[in-house]
Design a protein around this motif. Structure first.
Motif, short mmCIF file in Angstrom:
data_model
loop_
_atom_site.label_atom_id
_atom_site.label_comp_id
_atom_site.label_asym_id
_atom_site.label_seq_id
_atom_site.Cartn_x
_atom_site.Cartn_y
_atom_site.Cartn_z
N GLY A 1 1.39 4.38 -14.89
CA GLY A 1 0.29 3.64 -14.24
C GLY A 1 -0.89 3.46 -15.16
O GLY A 1 -2.04 3.57 -14.74
N VAL A 2 -0.58 3.16 -16.45
CA VAL A 2 -1.61 3.05 -17.50
C VAL A 2 -2.48 4.30 -17.47
O VAL A 2 -3.70 4.24 -17.37
N LEU B 1 4.43 5.49 -5.10
CA LEU B 1 5.19 5.18 -6.31
C LEU B 1 4.36 4.40 -7.34
O LEU B 1 4.92 3.78 -8.24
N GLY B 2 3.06 4.44 -7.19
CA GLY B 2 2.18 3.65 -8.05
C GLY B 2 2.30 3.95 -9.52
O GLY B 2 2.22 3.05 -10.36
N PHE B 3 2.53 5.21 -9.86
CA PHE B 3 2.65 5.58 -11.27
C PHE B 3 3.86 4.93 -11.94
O PHE B 3 3.92 4.80 -13.15
N TYR C 1 3.20 -0.22 -16.24
CA TYR C 1 2.93 0.96 -15.42
C TYR C 1 4.08 1.96 -15.52
O TYR C 1 3.87 3.17 -15.57
N LEU C 2 5.31 1.44 -15.52
CA LEU C 2 6.49 2.30 -15.56
C LEU C 2 6.52 3.17 -16.82
O LEU C 2 6.81 4.37 -16.75
N VAL C 3 6.19 2.59 -17.97
CA VAL C 3 6.28 3.35 -19.23
C VAL C 3 5.00 4.11 -19.57
O VAL C 3 5.02 4.96 -20.46
N TRP D 1 0.82 -1.21 0.00
CA TRP D 1 0.00 0.00 0.00
C TRP D 1 0.85 1.25 0.00
O TRP D 1 0.53 2.25 -0.65
N ILE D 2 1.96 1.23 0.73
CA ILE D 2 2.85 2.39 0.74
C ILE D 2 3.43 2.60 -0.66
O ILE D 2 3.47 3.72 -1.18
#
Length: 129
Positions: free
Chosen positions: A106-107, A82-84, A101-103, A76-77
C-alpha cells in the motif's frame, strides 16, 4: 429513483467501531473521521451522538456521490481489510496502482491513508466514466 450509494446497515456496523472514525470515513467525512480516530470518538461523546446522525450522514452521502457499477460498500470493505494488497484498487479497475500497492504494501501504508481520505471521490469518478 433516489441515488443509494451508501448502506445504512454498513454505517451502523462501522459505527460499532466508531471510536476509530470508520463510519465517518465511509460517509465521506475524512476530517472528522481523523478527529474521531485520534480522540476515540471525542472521548465517546461524539460516538454516541453519531448513533442518531447516521441516517442524515447516509442521505448526504447518497446525494453527494455518484451511483454506478462500482459499489462504495464493497470498495470500503476491500480497502479496510485488504488495502495493503491493493485489492480495492483492482476492484475499481486501477490495475497499475493496484500492482504498486501489492508490491509496496500500500505504498508503505501512505497510500492506504490517502485512500481513506479520498476513496468516495475516487469511486464517484470511476462511476461517472
Amino acid at each position: 429513483m433516489q441515488n443509494d450509494t451508501h448502506s445504512k446497515a454498513m454505517g451502523y456496523i462501522l459505527w460499532i467501531f466508531g471510536f476509530t472514525g470508520s463510519h465517518r470515513f465511509y460517509y465521506g467525512k475524512p476530517v472528522t473521521g481523523t478527529i474521531w480516530f485520534f480522540t476515540l470518538g471525542l472521548l465517546g461523546i461524539g460516538w454516541i451522538i453519531d448513533l442518531f446522525l447516521i441516517p442524515s450522514m447516509d442521505r448526504e452521502a447518497d446525494r453527494r456521490f455518484k451511483d454506478g457499477s462500482t459499489s462504495y460498500t464493497a470498495s470500503w470493505i476491500l480497502l479496510t481489510f485488504l488495502g495493503f494488497f491493493g485489492v480495492h484498487r483492482f476492484y475499481m479497475g486501477k490495475w497499475l496502482t493496484g500492482l504498486l500497492y501489492l508490491v509496496t504494501g500500500g505504498v508503505f501504508g501512505l497510500g492506504i491513508l490517502y485512500d481513506f481520505w479520498t476513496l468516495n471521490d475516487q469511486i464517484s469518478e470511476v462511476n461517472a466514466s
